[in-house]
Design a protein around this motif. Structure first.
Motif, PDB file in Angstrom:
ATOM      1  N   LEU A   1       0.873  -1.169   0.000  1.00 44.48           N
ATOM      2  CA  LEU A   1       0.000   0.000   0.000  1.00 44.48           C
ATOM      3  C   LEU A   1       0.911   1.219   0.000  1.00 44.48           C
ATOM      4  CD1 LEU A   1      -3.045   0.641   0.200  1.00 44.48           C
ATOM      5  CD2 LEU A   1      -2.747   0.803   2.665  1.00 44.48           C
ATOM      6  N   HIS A   2       0.959   1.924  -1.110  1.00 41.96           N
ATOM      7  CA  HIS A   2       1.820   3.086  -1.224  1.00 41.96           C
ATOM      8  C   HIS A   2       1.189   4.261  -0.489  1.00 41.96           C
ATOM      9  CE1 HIS A   2       4.357   0.971  -3.994  1.00 41.96           C
ATOM     10  NE2 HIS A   2       3.283   0.626  -4.697  1.00 41.96           N
ATOM     11  N   ASP A   3       1.995   4.998   0.257  1.00 40.80           N
ATOM     12  CA  ASP A   3       1.510   6.143   1.013  1.00 40.80           C
ATOM     13  C   ASP A   3       0.304   5.779   1.883  1.00 40.80           C
ATOM     14  OD1 ASP A   3       3.430   7.867  -0.157  1.00 40.80           O
ATOM     15  OD2 ASP A   3       2.138   8.127  -1.907  1.00 40.80           O
ATOM     16  N   ALA A   4       0.461   4.747   2.671  1.00 35.80           N
ATOM     17  CA  ALA A   4      -0.656   4.221   3.469  1.00 35.80           C
ATOM     18  C   ALA A   4      -1.268   5.297   4.359  1.00 35.80           C
ATOM     19  CB  ALA A   4      -0.195   3.034   4.311  1.00 35.80           C
ATOM     20  N   ARG A   5      -0.432   6.094   5.005  1.00 37.60           N
ATOM     21  CA  ARG A   5      -0.965   7.136   5.898  1.00 37.60           C
ATOM     22  C   ARG A   5      -1.890   8.076   5.136  1.00 37.60           C
ATOM     23  NH1 ARG A   5       1.890   8.344  10.757  1.00 37.60           N
ATOM     24  NH2 ARG A   5       1.509  10.539  10.378  1.00 37.60           N
ATOM     25  N   GLU A   6      -1.429   8.556   3.993  1.00 34.89           N
ATOM     26  CA  GLU A   6      -2.234   9.506   3.224  1.00 34.89           C
ATOM     27  C   GLU A   6      -3.506   8.845   2.695  1.00 34.89           C
ATOM     28  OE1 GLU A   6      -3.321  13.132   2.394  1.00 34.89           O
ATOM     29  OE2 GLU A   6      -1.442  12.686   3.410  1.00 34.89           O
ATOM     30  N   GLN A   7      -3.419   7.594   2.295  1.00 37.78           N
ATOM     31  CA  GLN A   7      -4.612   6.889   1.819  1.00 37.78           C
ATOM     32  C   GLN A   7      -5.625   6.720   2.949  1.00 37.78           C
ATOM     33  OE1 GLN A   7      -3.873   3.304  -0.400  1.00 37.78           O
ATOM     34  NE2 GLN A   7      -2.322   4.295  -1.677  1.00 37.78           N
ATOM     35  N   LEU A   8      -5.133   6.429   4.144  1.00 43.09           N
ATOM     36  CA  LEU A   8      -6.026   6.298   5.296  1.00 43.09           C
ATOM     37  C   LEU A   8      -6.635   7.653   5.665  1.00 43.09           C
ATOM     38  CD1 LEU A   8      -3.861   3.816   7.393  1.00 43.09           C
ATOM     39  CD2 LEU A   8      -6.081   3.311   6.344  1.00 43.09           C
ATOM     40  N   PHE A   9      -5.826   8.712   5.632  1.00 44.68           N
ATOM     41  CA  PHE A   9      -6.345  10.053   5.919  1.00 44.68           C
ATOM     42  C   PHE A   9      -7.414  10.448   4.897  1.00 44.68           C
ATOM     43  CE2 PHE A   9      -2.119  11.575   8.014  1.00 44.68           C
ATOM     44  CZ  PHE A   9      -2.452  10.936   9.184  1.00 44.68           C
ATOM     45  N   ASP A  10      -7.132  10.212   3.638  1.00 42.00           N
ATOM     46  CA  ASP A  10      -8.106  10.558   2.590  1.00 42.00           C
ATOM     47  C   ASP A  10      -9.404   9.759   2.757  1.00 42.00           C
ATOM     48  OD1 ASP A  10      -6.291  12.358   1.534  1.00 42.00           O
ATOM     49  OD2 ASP A  10      -5.675  11.056  -0.118  1.00 42.00           O
ATOM     50  N   ALA A  11      -9.280   8.485   3.128  1.00 39.90           N
ATOM     51  CA  ALA A  11     -10.472   7.655   3.358  1.00 39.90           C
ATOM     52  C   ALA A  11     -11.281   8.219   4.530  1.00 39.90           C
ATOM     53  CB  ALA A  11     -10.060   6.210   3.632  1.00 39.90           C
TER      54      ALA A  11
ATOM     55  N   ALA B   1     -10.530   2.740   2.519  1.00 40.78           N
ATOM     56  CA  ALA B   1      -9.192   2.795   1.909  1.00 40.78           C
ATOM     57  C   ALA B   1      -8.875   1.540   1.105  1.00 40.78           C
ATOM     58  CB  ALA B   1      -8.130   2.996   2.986  1.00 40.78           C
ATOM     59  N   GLY B   2      -9.665   0.499   1.297  1.00 42.64           N
ATOM     60  CA  GLY B   2      -9.444  -0.741   0.575  1.00 42.64           C
ATOM     61  C   GLY B   2      -8.253  -1.527   1.081  1.00 42.64           C
ATOM     62  N   CYS B   3      -8.083  -1.542   2.393  1.00 47.62           N
ATOM     63  CA  CYS B   3      -6.951  -2.274   2.968  1.00 47.62           C
ATOM     64  C   CYS B   3      -7.400  -3.038   4.216  1.00 47.62           C
ATOM     65  CB  CYS B   3      -5.815  -1.312   3.316  1.00 47.62           C
ATOM     66  SG  CYS B   3      -6.203  -0.121   4.614  1.00 47.62           S
ATOM     67  N   ALA B   4      -6.540  -3.899   4.691  1.00 46.87           N
ATOM     68  CA  ALA B   4      -6.828  -4.674   5.905  1.00 46.87           C
ATOM     69  C   ALA B   4      -6.783  -3.757   7.123  1.00 46.87           C
ATOM     70  CB  ALA B   4      -5.803  -5.793   6.050  1.00 46.87           C
ATOM     71  N   LYS B   5      -7.555  -4.098   8.142  1.00 45.50           N
ATOM     72  CA  LYS B   5      -7.618  -3.276   9.354  1.00 45.50           C
ATOM     73  C   LYS B   5      -6.248  -3.151  10.015  1.00 45.50           C
ATOM     74  CE  LYS B   5     -10.235  -2.492  13.553  1.00 45.50           C
ATOM     75  NZ  LYS B   5     -11.286  -2.918  14.433  1.00 45.50           N
ATOM     76  N   GLY B   6      -5.437  -4.189   9.894  1.00 42.21           N
ATOM     77  CA  GLY B   6      -4.114  -4.158  10.504  1.00 42.21           C
ATOM     78  C   GLY B   6      -3.210  -3.072   9.957  1.00 42.21           C
ATOM     79  N   VAL B   7      -3.488  -2.599   8.752  1.00 43.67           N
ATOM     80  CA  VAL B   7      -2.659  -1.548   8.160  1.00 43.67           C
ATOM     81  C   VAL B   7      -2.716  -0.285   9.026  1.00 43.67           C
ATOM     82  CG1 VAL B   7      -2.404  -0.009   6.154  1.00 43.67           C
ATOM     83  CG2 VAL B   7      -2.844  -2.455   5.821  1.00 43.67           C
ATOM     84  N   LEU B   8      -3.896   0.065   9.470  1.00 38.35           N
ATOM     85  CA  LEU B   8      -4.032   1.253  10.313  1.00 38.35           C
ATOM     86  C   LEU B   8      -3.210   1.085  11.593  1.00 38.35           C
ATOM     87  CD1 LEU B   8      -7.106   3.404  10.836  1.00 38.35           C
ATOM     88  CD2 LEU B   8      -5.873   2.672  12.837  1.00 38.35           C
ATOM     89  N   HIS B   9      -3.261  -0.096  12.177  1.00 34.08           N
ATOM     90  CA  HIS B   9      -2.568  -0.324  13.446  1.00 34.08           C
ATOM     91  C   HIS B   9      -1.067  -0.520  13.278  1.00 34.08           C
ATOM     92  CE1 HIS B   9      -6.226  -0.029  15.709  1.00 34.08           C
ATOM     93  NE2 HIS B   9      -6.811  -0.801  14.799  1.00 34.08           N
ATOM     94  N   ARG B  10      -0.607  -0.764  12.070  1.00 35.00           N
ATOM     95  CA  ARG B  10       0.841  -0.797  11.822  1.00 35.00           C
ATOM     96  C   ARG B  10       1.416   0.609  11.782  1.00 35.00           C
ATOM     97  NH1 ARG B  10      -0.209  -5.291   8.579  1.00 35.00           N
ATOM     98  NH2 ARG B  10      -0.348  -4.087   6.650  1.00 35.00           N
TER      99      ARG B  10
END
Length: 195
Positions: free
Chosen positions: A7-17, A39-48
């Motif tokens: 997931l490229h730029d995960a933080r920004e993708q999560l913020f935008d979501a 964001a279209g990702c697994a919940k664990g991505v946020l917690h990483r």
């Protein structure tokens, strides 16, 4: 969602979501599951990337504050060009058509988030405080250029404009106000000091 997908730029993708959820559904719909689904990702991505959901929300608020800081530089540089009313109308519209109204509701809605933000921002309401500073700095620059009266109380005008702007945009049930409604408020507030 499969694991192991980069997931490229995960933080920004999560913020935008999170911003999309806030704008579409409001602060009560903002959960970690909703954010990761959006964001279209697994919940664990946020917690990483964040210690917990309130840490994520605090970083979201700080990221959006940084955007206001960027906007403040543009507004400050516009001093002396266009009209004061036009510049303020555009600035208020940009602030409040963004996620700012929803961020204020989110901060009000979540006690833990508010407490976390108070550690670094002890006064005011984050986002509104920065927007007020942006307007105050701009008005001071225009005062120096003589386009705002020398005796104008920019420290009172700025929060008045932010408060009035917030009230205009706060009703999520109606479409946002048009430029003319915002211009009318700005014109009324600065009527005694605009040159």
């Amino acid at each position: 969602m499969p694991t192991g997908v980069a997931l490229h730029d995960a933080r920004e993708q999560l913020f935008d979501a999170a911003e999309r959820i806030l704008l579409r559904d409001g602060p009560s719909a903002l959960t970690s599951r909703a954010v990761t689904t959006e964001a279209g990702c697994a919940k664990g991505v946020l917690h990483r990337h964040f210690a917990d959901f309130d840490a994520f929300l605090a970083e979201l608020v700080l990221d959006r504050i940084a955007r206001i800081d960027d906007q403040a530089a543009v507004l400050r540089d516009s001093a002396g060009s266009g009209t004061v009313t036009g510049n303020l109308t555009a600035a208020l519209t940009e602030v409040f058509e963004s996620v700012a109204v929803s961020i204020v509701a989110l901060i009000t809605f979540r006690d833990d988030l508010r407490a976390r933000l108070r550690r670094t921002r002890p006064a005011g309401v984050p986002v509104l405080t920065e927007a007020t500073a942006m307007i105050g700095t701009y008005l001071a620059a225009e005062r120096e250029l003589g386009r705002v009266a020398a005796d104008a109380d920019v420290d009172t005008l700025a929060p008045t404009l932010i408060g009035a702007g917030h009230l205009l945009f706060a009703d999520r049930g109606d479409p946002p106000p048009g430029a003319e409604a915002v211009r009318k408020v700005v014109s009324t507030v600065i009527a005694g000091v605009a040159r």
